[in-house]
Design an enzyme around this catalytic site. Structure first.
Site, mmCIF file in Angstrom:
data_model
loop_
_atom_site.group_PDB
_atom_site.id
_atom_site.type_symbol
_atom_site.label_atom_id
_atom_site.label_comp_id
_atom_site.label_asym_id
_atom_site.label_seq_id
_atom_site.Cartn_x
_atom_site.Cartn_y
_atom_site.Cartn_z
ATOM 1 N N HIS A 162 19.551 18.645 123.069
ATOM 2 C CA HIS A 162 19.730 17.200 123.197
ATOM 3 C C HIS A 162 18.834 16.528 122.159
ATOM 4 C CE1 HIS A 162 20.887 18.086 127.610
ATOM 5 N NE2 HIS A 162 21.973 17.950 126.885
ATOM 6 N N GLU B 104 15.323 14.624 122.816
ATOM 7 C CA GLU B 104 14.264 15.351 123.523
ATOM 8 C C GLU B 104 13.382 16.014 122.464
ATOM 9 O OE1 GLU B 104 16.399 17.756 126.351
ATOM 10 O OE2 GLU B 104 17.336 15.990 127.260
ATOM 11 N N HIS C 60 13.496 21.451 126.758
ATOM 12 C CA HIS C 60 14.072 20.116 126.918
ATOM 13 C C HIS C 60 12.977 19.137 127.333
ATOM 14 C CE1 HIS C 60 18.509 21.049 126.927
ATOM 15 N NE2 HIS C 60 17.994 22.261 127.020
ATOM 16 N N GLU D 118 11.589 21.800 131.198
ATOM 17 C CA GLU D 118 11.533 20.344 131.090
ATOM 18 C C GLU D 118 10.103 19.959 130.727
ATOM 19 O OE1 GLU D 118 14.043 18.339 131.154
ATOM 20 O OE2 GLU D 118 15.582 19.750 131.843
#
Length: 349
Positions: A59, A62, A150, A214
């Site tokens: 993405h 990110e 991410h 994350e």
């Protein structure tokens, strides 16, 4: 140093030449650096015990993971450390990075189930990345790993956490959980159903110890506080170099979650019963309403549930939320993340 990378891996990825030619160099320590494709660098040490993929930029907005991967490549080129693992380092989606958006036409992290028809740039990227990973893992017999890095688009009760995909492979993930703890992650979440994410692809197809990480919140490129991620970088370097992992922090705990359900959006009538910007791991007591769609009401089950990755705006057919509950795994036994079964000591394969 490879002139293509002399300005930095990220710079070359964002501003590549019109004609790219793959090339390799050998560093003075014997490590071979192969620039396989735009955004893909392979590292081959003289001897290796692991084969590790570290991907970022799936993405485009990110950016902390992108900066971390760029830093790792620079450090290897500068011989600041010498890996003892074969590595595939990826910055995936330069168009989305330039646009500071998750994707251009389609969510790239939902396209790793199989070869995609070439309907857009994301499909082409997913096909190329699957091929790069397949070739990389099939080159050797080392233990396969994959960290897909991410950043969250929302606040979270856990600032940094790992999501371990469910697969049909009999892979004991305890070493992966130990790594998450050593890198100062706050939590791990074990999935229950197959997905088409990049980490799932490596877990399912190659039995890799794989997770989606994350790392904090989305930010503009070079506006991240990379000191926040120093423990993760330290743990990565230790793993890449075959060294003992750092000790987990004693000042904070580590939470374990298992997915109880996935809510899938099946029509435009889907609505969450709470704000779209609710933090990850927001808890809902038993009976509290979570979502509604065409008369079907989703409510928290016995024991309550926390919601992760809620998003009512996803495309029809995609995941609108994960629901999870805390649990304590028995780490004296193998820990498998089984498709459609509770995580436990018996692998479903």
């Amino acid at each position: 140093m490879d002139s293509q990378l002399s300005g930095g891996f990220l710079k070359h990825t964002l501003f590549p030449p019109k004609i790219f030619t793959p090339n390799s160099i050998t560093l003075s320590n014997g490590v071979i650096v192969s620039h396989n494709a735009i955004g893909v660098v392979e590292i081959t040490p003289p001897e290796s015990d692991k084969a590790i993929v570290i991907s970022s930029g799936i993405h485009g907005d990110e950016t902390a993971p992108i900066e971390l991967v760029d830093d790792l490549v620079s450090s290897i080129l500068d011989e600041a450390f010498q890996p003892t693992s074969r590595l595939l380092l990826i910055i995936a989606h330069p168009d989305a990075i330039h646009a500071h958006t998750r994707f251009i036409e389609e969510n790239l992290n939902r396209l790793f189930a199989d070869t995609n028809p070439l309907r857009n740039k994301e499909c082409e990227l997913a096909n190329n990345l699957q091929e790069q990973v397949q070739v990389f893992f099939k080159k050797g017999t080392e233990e396969p790993w994959h960290f897909d890095l991410h950043s969250a688009i929302r606040a979270s009760e856990h600032y940094m956490f790992g999501v371990v995909p469910a697969s049909t492979q009999a892979t004991d993930i305890r070493p992966l959980v130990s790594f998450l703890k050593a890198s100062h992650m706050d939590a791990v979440m074990l999935s229950r159903t197959p997905s088409s994410t990049f980490s799932w692809y490596s877990a399912e197809k190659f039995g890799a110890l794989a997770a989606t990480f994350e790392m904090g919140r989305v930010a503009r490129l070079y506006e991240n506080n990379m000191e926040e991620f120093k423990p993760l970088r330290d743990a990565l370097v230790a793993l890449l170099c075959g060294e003992t992992l750092p000790a987990p922090p004693t000042e904070k705990g580590f939470s374990n979650y298992k997915v109880t359900r996935t809510i899938t959006k099946t029509s435009d009538a889907f609505n969450l019963a709470f704000s779209d910007d609710a933090a990850n791991f927001t808890y809902f007591a038993e009976g509290e309403q979570l979502a509604e769609e065409n008369g079907t009401v989703y409510s928290a089950i016995a024991g309550g549930e926390a919601v992760v990755f809620p998003n009512s705006k996803v495309a029809i057919g995609q995941r609108a939320a994960l629901l999870v509950q805390p649990f304590e795994p028995n780490l004296s036994e193998p820990l498998y993340v089984n498709v459609e079964r509770d995580p436990g000591p018996v692998a479903f394969s």
